[in-house]
Design an enzyme around this catalytic site. Sequence first.
Site, PDB file in Angstrom:
ATOM      1  N   ASP A  37       9.196   2.993   2.152  1.00  0.00           N
ATOM      2  CA  ASP A  37       7.992   3.752   2.470  1.00  0.00           C
ATOM      3  C   ASP A  37       7.729   3.588   3.973  1.00  0.00           C
ATOM      4  O   ASP A  37       7.191   2.577   4.410  1.00  0.00           O
ATOM      5  CB  ASP A  37       6.804   3.239   1.645  1.00  0.00           C
ATOM      6  CG  ASP A  37       5.527   4.032   1.929  1.00  0.00           C
ATOM      7  OD1 ASP A  37       5.485   4.744   2.955  1.00  0.00           O
ATOM      8  OD2 ASP A  37       4.580   3.922   1.143  1.00  0.00           O
ATOM      9  N   LYS A  62       2.092  11.137   7.353  1.00  0.00           N
ATOM     10  CA  LYS A  62       1.287  10.835   8.540  1.00  0.00           C
ATOM     11  C   LYS A  62       1.776  11.558   9.814  1.00  0.00           C
ATOM     12  O   LYS A  62       1.531  12.741   9.952  1.00  0.00           O
ATOM     13  CB  LYS A  62       1.206   9.314   8.713  1.00  0.00           C
ATOM     14  CG  LYS A  62       0.448   8.675   7.528  1.00  0.00           C
ATOM     15  CD  LYS A  62      -0.206   7.372   7.834  1.00  0.00           C
ATOM     16  CE  LYS A  62      -1.212   7.042   6.742  1.00  0.00           C
ATOM     17  NZ  LYS A  62      -0.829   5.955   5.869  1.00  0.00           N
ATOM     18  N   PHE A  65       0.855  -1.189   0.000  1.00  0.00           N
ATOM     19  CA  PHE A  65       0.000   0.000   0.000  1.00  0.00           C
ATOM     20  C   PHE A  65       0.888   1.236   0.000  1.00  0.00           C
ATOM     21  O   PHE A  65       1.646   1.468   0.936  1.00  0.00           O
ATOM     22  CB  PHE A  65      -0.948   0.068   1.201  1.00  0.00           C
ATOM     23  CG  PHE A  65      -1.860   1.250   1.108  1.00  0.00           C
ATOM     24  CD1 PHE A  65      -3.025   1.193   0.342  1.00  0.00           C
ATOM     25  CD2 PHE A  65      -1.541   2.460   1.713  1.00  0.00           C
ATOM     26  CE1 PHE A  65      -3.847   2.307   0.205  1.00  0.00           C
ATOM     27  CE2 PHE A  65      -2.364   3.582   1.574  1.00  0.00           C
ATOM     28  CZ  PHE A  65      -3.518   3.503   0.821  1.00  0.00           C
TER      29      PHE A  65
HETATM   30  C1  PLP Z   1      -1.032   5.999   4.369  1.00  0.00           C
HETATM   31  C2  PLP Z   1       0.079   5.492   3.546  1.00  0.00           C
HETATM   32  C3  PLP Z   1       0.416   6.088   2.313  1.00  0.00           C
HETATM   33  C4  PLP Z   1      -0.406   7.189   1.686  1.00  0.00           C
HETATM   34  O1  PLP Z   1      -0.496   8.333   2.443  1.00  0.00           O
HETATM   35  P1  PLP Z   1      -1.665   9.405   2.117  1.00  0.00           P
HETATM   36  O2  PLP Z   1      -1.329  10.560   2.994  1.00  0.00           O
HETATM   37  O3  PLP Z   1      -2.961   8.754   2.460  1.00  0.00           O
HETATM   38  O4  PLP Z   1      -1.557   9.728   0.670  1.00  0.00           O
HETATM   39  C5  PLP Z   1       1.501   5.588   1.644  1.00  0.00           C
HETATM   40  N1  PLP Z   1       2.223   4.578   2.126  1.00  0.00           N
HETATM   41  C6  PLP Z   1       1.939   3.977   3.305  1.00  0.00           C
HETATM   42  C7  PLP Z   1       2.793   2.861   3.796  1.00  0.00           C
HETATM   43  C8  PLP Z   1       0.849   4.400   4.039  1.00  0.00           C
HETATM   44  O5  PLP Z   1       0.527   3.793   5.182  1.00  0.00           O
END
Ligand code: PLP
Length: 403
Positions: free
Chosen positions: A225, A254, A140
């Site tokens: 990520d 986040k 994700f």
């Molecule tokens: C939440 C998340 C994203 C995307 O972040 P948004 O601010 O919702 O665009 C990307 N990678 C990971 C691992 C995430 O948990």
Amino acid sequence: MITGDFIQLENEFGANNYKPLDVVLSRGQGIWVWDVEGNRYLDCLSSYSAINQGHCHPKILEAMNDQAKKLTLVSRAFRNNQLGPFYKEICELTQSHSVLPMNSGAEAVETAIKAIRKWGYMEKGVPAGKAEIIVCDNNFHGRTLTIVGFSSEAQYKEGYAPFTPGFISIPFGNTTALENAITPNTVGFLVEPIQGEGGVIVPPDGYLKSVRKICDRNNVMLILDEIQTGLGRTGKLFAEEHDDIQSDLTLVGKALSGGFYPISAVLSNKEVLGVFKPGDHGSTFGGNPLGCAVARAALRVLIEENMIKSAATLGEYFMKQLKEINSPHVKEVRGKGLLIGIELNHTAGGARRFCEALQAEGILCKETHQHVIRLAPPLIIQRENIDWVLEKIARVLNSKAKH
Ligand SMILES: *Cc1c(COP(=O)(O)O)cnc(C)c1O
């Protein structure tokens, strides 16, 4: 207005792209949130780890209020006095060479993709238009078209084709698959240290260490990520530290704002971020003074208030106690720090109804995929709060008989 009235407004006027629990929240403080009827809940989701520092942290709030009165946005056409200090502080804290600020997590991912493709053409000598990026099944990374194009989740892509080419997906946690997928045109490997949305999937021990070596041997950039795993969530500032490695690019978002404001960033590696020249990439709000001031405070409290250390010790305690709950529904408890998944047996009838039962007990959490309950409370949670949660989880897991 009561709960039903708010839900009706959402249903009447909103696009229907979410199915939230039917709780309408109006206030939050620390680990707690309150709904419009005055019920209190312990937040065990932390907005997918954006609230690591707890709701409405007073010091971040103060920084936001102060900055909002002074200057909020000048665009990058001009400079602002929060940007440089933010760069310095985040680079020093994370041992990065360089940083590029954006807003949402998905934008940070897109930025990294642009950067490593460009690096591949300019530095690695990949023929024009041929750059390949390796990603993992069950990933994700966000919701833009390019990103969902390399998702393995059918629902994320259905109806949105055509997609951006140039991505190859391999099984997560499998280093042989990585080695086999690399070609002379591979520019990067994009991976989550722990797959959060994918169901809190922890790779085998030493996975990232091997990945680092494979990437080094093949001149492939490693992009971690850490939008969900970073900033203390797993008991380290970054999850890569569990394997004692450093990525080439690290993506954060986040909790970078403690939940006050969308701010994300691509960190590190002068060589890769150095490919950008003025005009190559940008964002109106990226690096704005309000966001920078908020991020500076959010990082400061994470360190000053020992949240990372606490996530490590309390996470270990939480997981150990969860493993001792003897429920026929539980298949596995796994995670790191305060990112924990309880995978249920398929006979349990899905995680959703357990989350609804926990809501009735005053705990908010959300199923991820169908059978996993994810627990990710703010890192400021205390042991007695965890004991309180454990008692309720044990009750819910034991009382809900199979349909
Ligand atoms: C939440 C998340 C994203 C995307 O972040 P948004 O601010 O919702 O665009 C990307 N990678 C990971 C691992 C995430 O948990």
